[in-house]
Structure formats: structure tokens, C-alpha cells
Scaffold this active site. Structure first.
Site, PDB file in Angstrom:
ATOM      1  N   LYS A  58       0.804  -1.080   0.056  1.00  0.00           N
ATOM      2  CA  LYS A  58      -0.157   0.051   0.007  1.00  0.00           C
ATOM      3  C   LYS A  58       0.782   1.098   0.041  1.00  0.00           C
ATOM      4  CE  LYS A  58      -4.002  -2.392   2.069  1.00  0.00           C
ATOM      5  NZ  LYS A  58      -5.118  -2.261   3.053  1.00  0.00           N
ATOM      6  N   TYR A 108     -12.214  -1.676  -4.378  1.00  0.00           N
ATOM      7  CA  TYR A 108     -12.927  -1.770  -3.128  1.00  0.00           C
ATOM      8  C   TYR A 108     -14.341  -1.815  -3.012  1.00  0.00           C
ATOM      9  CZ  TYR A 108      -8.174  -2.013  -0.885  1.00  0.00           C
ATOM     10  OH  TYR A 108      -6.945  -2.594  -0.237  1.00  0.00           O
ATOM     11  N   PHE A 155     -15.348   3.557   6.317  1.00  0.00           N
ATOM     12  CA  PHE A 155     -14.156   3.767   5.924  1.00  0.00           C
ATOM     13  C   PHE A 155     -13.696   3.697   4.567  1.00  0.00           C
ATOM     14  CE2 PHE A 155     -14.557  -0.928   6.818  1.00  0.00           C
ATOM     15  CZ  PHE A 155     -14.061  -1.267   5.550  1.00  0.00           C
ATOM     16  N   ARG A 189      -3.025 -14.701   4.106  1.00  0.00           N
ATOM     17  CA  ARG A 189      -3.917 -13.937   4.981  1.00  0.00           C
ATOM     18  C   ARG A 189      -3.184 -14.142   6.438  1.00  0.00           C
ATOM     19  NH1 ARG A 189      -8.125 -10.776   3.501  1.00  0.00           N
ATOM     20  NH2 ARG A 189      -9.192 -10.740   5.369  1.00  0.00           N
ATOM     21  N   ASN A 204      -2.016  -0.494   6.654  1.00  0.00           N
ATOM     22  CA  ASN A 204      -1.643  -1.758   7.230  1.00  0.00           C
ATOM     23  C   ASN A 204      -0.649  -2.404   6.318  1.00  0.00           C
ATOM     24  OD1 ASN A 204      -3.682  -2.255   5.290  1.00  0.00           O
ATOM     25  ND2 ASN A 204      -5.067  -3.359   6.724  1.00  0.00           N
ATOM     26  N   HIS A 234      -2.220  -5.448   1.012  1.00  0.00           N
ATOM     27  CA  HIS A 234      -3.450  -6.323   1.010  1.00  0.00           C
ATOM     28  C   HIS A 234      -3.351  -7.796   0.421  1.00  0.00           C
ATOM     29  CE1 HIS A 234      -7.368  -6.944  -0.845  1.00  0.00           C
ATOM     30  NE2 HIS A 234      -6.781  -7.692  -1.882  1.00  0.00           N
ATOM     31  N   GLU A 267      -8.989  -9.720  -8.709  1.00  0.00           N
ATOM     32  CA  GLU A 267      -8.175  -8.700  -8.175  1.00  0.00           C
ATOM     33  C   GLU A 267      -7.040  -8.881  -9.060  1.00  0.00           C
ATOM     34  OE1 GLU A 267      -9.714  -8.301  -3.629  1.00  0.00           O
ATOM     35  OE2 GLU A 267      -7.749  -9.392  -4.137  1.00  0.00           O
TER      36      GLU A 267
HETATM   37  P1  ADP Z   1      -8.377  -6.936   4.757  1.00  0.00           P
HETATM   38  O1  ADP Z   1      -7.509  -5.882   4.091  1.00  0.00           O
HETATM   39  O2  ADP Z   1      -7.792  -7.520   5.947  1.00  0.00           O
HETATM   40  O3  ADP Z   1      -9.198  -7.835   3.982  1.00  0.00           O
HETATM   41  P2  ADP Z   1     -10.993  -5.546   4.604  1.00  0.00           P
HETATM   42  O4  ADP Z   1     -11.406  -6.110   3.433  1.00  0.00           O
HETATM   43  O5  ADP Z   1     -12.140  -5.526   5.720  1.00  0.00           O
HETATM   44  O6  ADP Z   1      -9.486  -6.123   5.409  1.00  0.00           O
HETATM   45  O7  ADP Z   1     -10.856  -3.773   4.707  1.00  0.00           O
HETATM   46  C1  ADP Z   1     -10.076  -3.524   3.450  1.00  0.00           C
HETATM   47  C2  ADP Z   1      -9.158  -2.440   3.855  1.00  0.00           C
HETATM   48  O8  ADP Z   1      -9.892  -1.208   4.392  1.00  0.00           O
HETATM   49  C3  ADP Z   1      -8.143  -2.899   4.997  1.00  0.00           C
HETATM   50  O9  ADP Z   1      -6.915  -3.514   4.601  1.00  0.00           O
HETATM   51  C4  ADP Z   1      -7.820  -1.424   5.602  1.00  0.00           C
HETATM   52  O10 ADP Z   1      -6.918  -0.592   4.920  1.00  0.00           O
HETATM   53  C5  ADP Z   1      -9.322  -0.501   5.568  1.00  0.00           C
HETATM   54  N1  ADP Z   1     -10.068  -0.748   6.640  1.00  0.00           N
HETATM   55  C6  ADP Z   1     -10.829  -1.853   7.099  1.00  0.00           C
HETATM   56  N2  ADP Z   1     -11.329  -1.422   8.266  1.00  0.00           N
HETATM   57  C7  ADP Z   1     -11.294  -0.361   8.551  1.00  0.00           C
HETATM   58  C8  ADP Z   1     -11.636   0.506   9.486  1.00  0.00           C
HETATM   59  N3  ADP Z   1     -12.374   0.040  10.541  1.00  0.00           N
HETATM   60  N4  ADP Z   1     -11.262   1.722   9.600  1.00  0.00           N
HETATM   61  C9  ADP Z   1     -10.363   2.541   8.803  1.00  0.00           C
HETATM   62  N5  ADP Z   1      -9.907   1.399   7.451  1.00  0.00           N
HETATM   63  C10 ADP Z   1     -10.266   0.311   7.473  1.00  0.00           C
HETATM   64 MG    MG Z   2     -10.517  -7.462   2.440  1.00  0.00          MG
END
Ligand code: ADP
Ligand code: MG
Length: 139
Positions: A11, A51, A59, A87, A114, A117, A128
Site C-alpha cells: 500500500k 474496493y 471507512f 492472509r 496496514n 493487501h 483482483e
Molecule cells: P482486509 O484488508 O484485512 O481484507 P477489509 O477487506 O475488511 O480488510 O478492509 C479493506 C481495507 O480497508 C483494510 O485493509 C484497511 O486498509 C481498511 N479498513 C478496514 N476496516 C477499517 C476500519 N474500520 N477503519 C479504517 N480502515 C479500515
Molecule cells: Mg479484504
């Protein structure tokens, strides 16, 4: 039956911080083979499409702004049981909750930024991968 590929992105914040080399080294040490890879910048609209399953969540707006804030690295990775194992390998969405030694624990800043992805299903991995790579780029 579980698939052999998953899709990942480094990211913008992790790329900007100069973690690309370390993250790719860790991915390769983890036994993941890089099937395709590119550095690319997304527009906000493109990040919004990627997304789209998160449309309507609180978010979503910040996420698409963040993901279009600078270059990313996109890659297709090959591994047995790729989606689930990767994951686990990257750690929980929130770096503060991720296990020690995982990429998100090591290089993630917070729940939004974080570091990486990882696809959440074989269907997502296909979608994707196709979003970023043409067939001739992923042979
Ligand atoms: P993951 O990436 O672990 O699959 P998600 O698909 O739920 O998680 O969310 C996509 C991305 O959106 C996350 O990797 C993170 O960057 C962001 N994200 C998810 N939940 C939150 C939240 N509660 N607040 C802010 N950013 C979030
Ligand atoms: Mg996800």
C-alpha cells in the site's frame, strides 16, 4: 479445493516508507512465488472500483483516498492454499492485533495504513488479479 494464487498490494504508505524491498524479501522467504508484479498509481475512481465491496462502509471514502495517494506495488503470488495461507502470513487487518513477525505487525502503521493487501477468497484473487494484470502478464 483451494486455489494456488492470491493477489497482494504493497500500500502507498509502506511503499513511500521504503519497505518494498523488505516486504518482497519476506514474501519470497515465506515460499510465495511472484507470478506477476508492477508498480502503479491508482486514481481514486480505480481504487473505488477495486474496493467496491466496501461501498457504504464508514471507512470507504478514506480507504479510496489513501489507496490513490501514491504508488503501490501490485503482485500475483503462487503458493499452495494461497489465499488462506497468505492472509495468515500478513496478519490481522489491524496491525496492533496482528501476530508478531507478520508483515502487518512489522510494517503496518494503523488499521487503515496496514502495509499490504491480501485477497479474501479464490474468487477475489481472480477478480483482483484480472483488475491489474492481462493474461500475457501473468503466465
Ligand atoms: P482486509 O484488508 O484485512 O481484507 P477489509 O477487506 O475488511 O480488510 O478492509 C479493506 C481495507 O480497508 C483494510 O485493509 C484497511 O486498509 C481498511 N479498513 C478496514 N476496516 C477499517 C476500519 N474500520 N477503519 C479504517 N480502515 C479500515
Ligand atoms: Mg479484504
Amino acid at each position: 479445493m483451494t486455489g494456488k494464487i492470491t493477489f497482494t498490494m504493497i500500500k502507498p504508505s509502506a511503499f513511500q516508507a521504503g519497505y518494498t524491498g523488505n516486504i518482497l524479501a519476506k514474501i519470497e522467504e515465506g515460499g510465495y512465488k511472484i507470478k506477476a508484479m508492477k508498480k502503479i498509481s491508482l486514481t481514486k475512481e480505480q481504487a473505488g472500483h477495486f474496493y467496491e465491496m466496501h461501498i457504504g462502509k464508514p471507512f470507504y471514502e478514506d480507504l479510496t483516498t489513501f489507496m490513490s495517494s501514491g504508488p503501490i506495488i501490485a503482485a500475483i503470488l503462487e503458493h499452495d492454499n494461497a489465499v488462506e495461507s497468505f492472509r495468515k502470513f500478513i496478519g490481522a487487518t489491524d496491525p496492533a492485533k496482528a501476530e508478531e513477525g507478520t508483515i502487518r505487525k512489522l510494517y503496518g502503521k494503523n488499521l487503515s495504513e496496514n502495509a499490504v493487501h491480501g485477497s479474501d477468497s479464490d474468487e477475489s484473487a481472480e477478480r483482483e488479479s484480472g483488475f491489474f494484470f492481462s493474461l500475457i502478464e501473468r503466465t
